[in-house]
Motif scaffolding. Structure first.
Motif, short mmCIF file in Angstrom:
data_model
loop_
_atom_site.label_atom_id
_atom_site.label_comp_id
_atom_site.label_asym_id
_atom_site.label_seq_id
_atom_site.Cartn_x
_atom_site.Cartn_y
_atom_site.Cartn_z
N ALA A 428 0.84 -1.20 0.00
CA ALA A 428 0.00 0.00 0.00
C ALA A 428 0.88 1.25 0.00
O ALA A 428 2.04 1.22 0.42
CB ALA A 428 -0.93 0.00 1.21
N GLN A 429 0.31 2.35 -0.45
CA GLN A 429 1.05 3.60 -0.53
C GLN A 429 0.08 4.77 -0.43
O GLN A 429 -1.03 4.72 -0.99
CB GLN A 429 1.84 3.67 -1.85
CG GLN A 429 2.83 4.81 -1.95
CD GLN A 429 3.69 4.70 -3.21
OE1 GLN A 429 3.37 3.95 -4.14
NE2 GLN A 429 4.79 5.45 -3.25
N ARG A 430 0.49 5.82 0.28
CA ARG A 430 -0.28 7.06 0.30
C ARG A 430 -0.29 7.66 -1.09
O ARG A 430 0.71 7.61 -1.82
CB ARG A 430 0.31 8.04 1.30
CG ARG A 430 0.24 7.62 2.75
CD ARG A 430 1.02 8.57 3.66
NE ARG A 430 0.45 9.91 3.65
CZ ARG A 430 1.04 10.97 3.09
NH1 ARG A 430 2.21 10.82 2.47
NH2 ARG A 430 0.46 12.15 3.14
N VAL A 431 -1.41 8.25 -1.47
CA VAL A 431 -1.52 8.86 -2.80
C VAL A 431 -0.49 9.97 -2.97
O VAL A 431 0.13 10.11 -4.04
CB VAL A 431 -2.95 9.38 -3.04
CG1 VAL A 431 -3.00 10.35 -4.21
CG2 VAL A 431 -3.90 8.21 -3.30
N GLY A 432 -0.27 10.76 -1.91
CA GLY A 432 0.72 11.83 -2.01
C GLY A 432 2.11 11.30 -2.31
O GLY A 432 2.85 11.88 -3.13
N ASP A 433 2.48 10.19 -1.68
CA ASP A 433 3.79 9.59 -1.94
C ASP A 433 3.85 8.99 -3.34
O ASP A 433 4.87 9.10 -4.04
CB ASP A 433 4.09 8.50 -0.91
CG ASP A 433 4.33 9.06 0.49
OD1 ASP A 433 4.73 10.24 0.60
OD2 ASP A 433 4.11 8.33 1.47
N PHE A 434 2.77 8.36 -3.76
CA PHE A 434 2.72 7.76 -5.10
C PHE A 434 2.92 8.82 -6.17
O PHE A 434 3.71 8.63 -7.11
CB PHE A 434 1.40 7.03 -5.30
CG PHE A 434 1.20 6.44 -6.67
CD1 PHE A 434 1.86 5.29 -7.05
CD2 PHE A 434 0.35 7.06 -7.60
CE1 PHE A 434 1.70 4.75 -8.33
CE2 PHE A 434 0.18 6.53 -8.86
CZ PHE A 434 0.85 5.36 -9.23
N GLY A 437 6.49 10.01 -6.23
CA GLY A 437 7.51 9.02 -6.58
C GLY A 437 8.40 8.61 -5.42
O GLY A 437 9.56 8.25 -5.63
N ARG A 438 7.86 8.63 -4.20
CA ARG A 438 8.64 8.20 -3.04
C ARG A 438 7.87 7.11 -2.29
O ARG A 438 6.64 7.05 -2.32
CB ARG A 438 8.92 9.37 -2.10
CG ARG A 438 7.68 10.03 -1.54
CD ARG A 438 7.98 11.13 -0.52
NE ARG A 438 6.74 11.76 -0.09
CZ ARG A 438 6.28 12.92 -0.54
NH1 ARG A 438 6.96 13.59 -1.47
NH2 ARG A 438 5.13 13.41 -0.09
N ALA A 439 8.59 6.23 -1.63
CA ALA A 439 7.99 5.13 -0.89
C ALA A 439 7.24 5.66 0.33
O ALA A 439 7.62 6.67 0.93
CB ALA A 439 9.06 4.14 -0.46
N SER A 440 6.19 4.98 0.71
CA SER A 440 5.50 5.27 1.97
C SER A 440 6.11 4.39 3.06
O SER A 440 6.28 3.18 2.87
CB SER A 440 4.01 4.98 1.86
OG SER A 440 3.36 5.93 1.04
N THR A 441 6.41 5.00 4.18
CA THR A 441 6.90 4.24 5.33
C THR A 441 5.84 4.13 6.42
O THR A 441 5.88 3.23 7.26
CB THR A 441 8.16 4.90 5.92
OG1 THR A 441 7.87 6.27 6.24
CG2 THR A 441 9.30 4.86 4.90
N THR A 442 4.90 5.06 6.40
CA THR A 442 3.74 5.03 7.30
C THR A 442 2.53 5.48 6.51
O THR A 442 2.65 6.01 5.40
CB THR A 442 3.93 5.97 8.50
OG1 THR A 442 4.07 7.31 8.02
CG2 THR A 442 5.14 5.57 9.34
N LEU A 443 1.35 5.27 7.07
CA LEU A 443 0.12 5.73 6.46
C LEU A 443 -0.45 6.87 7.29
O LEU A 443 -0.04 7.08 8.44
CB LEU A 443 -0.88 4.59 6.33
CG LEU A 443 -0.40 3.43 5.44
CD1 LEU A 443 -1.41 2.30 5.43
CD2 LEU A 443 -0.14 3.91 4.02
#
Length: 558
Positions: A428-434, A437-443
């Motif tokens: 899963a990934q936060r839309v802002g991170d997606f 172009g950066r990985a999500s480490t937390t939600l």
């Protein structure tokens, strides 16, 4: 009766407003209407802050003899016409002397297509035999919860396999854009109501049922099929088809074989000249067997992507403005399309208001997502597939391999399993991170609903580059239609791969396989449907074609 379309009323209109609006459209007094029935009601939320109901109403005049004259007087009014006759009529009936055992039709699969094929044949007296690889719906539900709650997958009993098919664990949507000149969709809805669905599905423009109600309805329809002489056998996987060799008659085409039955995984052979192949889109092992047997099939386009989750309240505000939360409107939905600059089309798929994202794999070591809602649509989040079109040219492998789409799906699903930590958790990934172009480490503030859980990561490798590029372009574009769609804390969960079947089993005008006489490919798995309603309608059509062929054969099978 007369049918009146496009009657617009505010959502808070009093009951008497509808017949008054109908009378005004007809140019008559309200007292001249003996009765009225709502055929369809939809919500129009295009006018910001002022949604309204749009009705289609069937009207019975107090003076029935005046219908013709009134229609003639309203000849220029396109919204008034005679009400069409939507009653279902059976195409045939089994002989009173009964059906020989070897003439009983077989139905492989007991999802929406198989259920309605079996029901129609049973109602005509043909005593079908249903062979379902999975379990009865309540046993299957327990197995499905085993994956969701304990990360334990049963490859033969899950979201994809078992009584009711994949649609049982969905929003229970009952609308489609298929052409339906014979009103078979009305037959489907009527049978669902008889089985326990709320009567509102007969008139809501976007009816839905929800998983819990679908379970009891499937059981009721199973009971009717059995009471009418049908037989339903669970945990019976069909492993092979049996053919006449050489061709049954000299008039058969040189490359046409004649079906004479099926072989089950346990070795049992069941003879029948008429078999409905109502497989779901995930019966990959069966498709492989059919390909090895030479049954005609071809690769077809489908779509892949992610599930996206927002707070349902956000979608309600974007669609309904100050009327958000009004119980008369319910949870808001949306339908979005974006044509990306790289030539791909991105669109919302299977939108589930007030629902959850569910684990939908049927194979070990794979992660697949889907969406589900209960009838109430009362969960915190809205979710939808956001998917990109895929063509056979994208699959890899040899161009003429009909199974290449399955291999393409498997690669994505296996990689998603690894991205999620190899535990059936989903990446899963936060839309802002997606978008950045950066990985999500937390939600963030949007809590993902997927069970057995999610693993924050970078989804950029979860799909081909062209799909990621198209999605990154589409999400901001969707923001212009749904304010808040690109909310940075919205959650993307991967992967959504089983939007439709990756192949099609070609059939002729008689709905039989183009190279196996007596085999009726049907429903979503065969490439002829895309949801509960369209699959059920295809089941009816195939049942009718089979019944006509069975009657034409004289029902004298050796």
């Amino acid at each position: 009766m007369l049918r009146i379309t496009e009657l617009r009323l505010p959502i808070d209109h009093p009951p008497h407003a509808l017949p008054a609006a109908a009378a005004a459209r007809l140019g008559i007094a309200v007292g001249d209407i003996a009765a009225h029935t709502v055929f369809r009601r939809s919500v129009d939320a295009r006018r910001t802050g002022a949604p309204s109901f749009i009705y289609t109403v069937d009207v019975t005049l107090a003076d029935a003899n005046g219908e013709a004259a009134l229609l003639a007087a309203l000849a220029g009014e396109r919204t008034v016409s005679l009400t069409p006759d939507t009653r279902y009529r059976f195409v045939g009936q089994a002989p009173a002397s009964g059906l020989p055992e070897a003439a009983r039709p077989l139905i492989v699969g007991f999802g929406p297509c198989g259920i309605f094929a079996a029901l129609i044949l049973a109602q005509m007296g043909f005593r079908p035999i249903v062979l379902e690889r999975g379990k009865e719906v309540r046993e299957r539900t327990r197995d499905t919860w085993g994956l969701w709650r304990q990360s334990t997958l049963n490859p033969e009993s899950n979201v994809q396999f078992g009584e009711g098919g994949a649609g049982t664990f969905s929003d229970g949507k009952l609308y489609s854009q298929i052409r339906d000149p014979k009103h078979h969709g009305r037959k489907v809805l009527t049978e669902f109501v008889k089985a326990g669905a709320p009567e509102e599905i007969l008139y809501l423009a976007k009816p839905h049922i929800g998983t819990f109600r679908l379970v009891s309805m499937v059981e009721a329809m199973r009971r009717e099929i059995i009471e009418l002489g049908g037989e339903i056998r669970f945990q019976q996987r069909v492993d092979s088809l049996l053919f006449d060799e050489p061709p049954a008659t000299a008039s058969d085409q040189p490359n046409m074989r004649r079906l004479r039955g099926v072989r089950l995984a346990g070795g049992e052979e069941i003879l029948s000249r008429h078999v409905v192949l109502a497989l779901g889109h995930s019966a990959r092992d069966t498709f492989t067997h059919l390909h090895e047997l030479g049954v005609a099939m071809e690769a077809k386009p489908f779509s892949v992507g992610f599930r996206i989750e927002h707070p349902q309240s956000l979608i309600d505000r974007a669609r309904y403005g100050r009327h958000a939360g009004d119980t008369r409107l319910g949870a808001a939905d949306y339908k979005l399309v974006h044509h990306a600059s790289n030539g791909r089309t991105v669109y919302s798929f299977c939108m589930c208001p007030g629902g959850t994202v569910v684990a939908a794999t049927s194979e070990e070591g794979c992660v697949v997502t889907n969406g589900m809602s209960q009838y109430s649509r009362a969960e915190r989040n809205a979710n939808s597939g956001i998917v990109v079109n895929v063509s056979p040219e994208d699959f890899g492998g040899t161009p003429d391999d009909p199974l290449a789409g399955i291999a393409f799906q498997r690669r994505l699903e296996a990689h998603a399993f690894v991205l999620g930590g190899s535990t059936y958790a989903a990446p899963a990934q936060r839309v802002g991170d997606f978008l950045a172009g950066r990985a999500s480490t937390t939600l963030g503030g949007v809590v993902p609903s997927y069970k057995p859980g999610v693993h924050p990561t970078d989804l950029s490798s979860a799909l081909p580059d062209w799909a990621i590029s198209a999605l990154r372009e589409a999400i901001p574009a969707f923001e212009r239609q749904i304010k808040g769609f690109s909310l940075p804390d919205a959650v993307l969960t991967g992967v959504e791969t089983r939007t439709s079947s990756p192949l099609r089993l070609p059939r002729g005008d008689d709905l039989q396989s183009v190279n196996v006489r007596g085999l009726y490919p049907a429903g979503e798995g065969a490439g002829y449907a895309g949801g509960i309603l369209s699959a059920a309608v295809d089941g009816i059509q195939v049942a009718e074609a089979l019944a006509l062929d069975l009657l034409a054969s004289g029902i004298t099978h050796d």
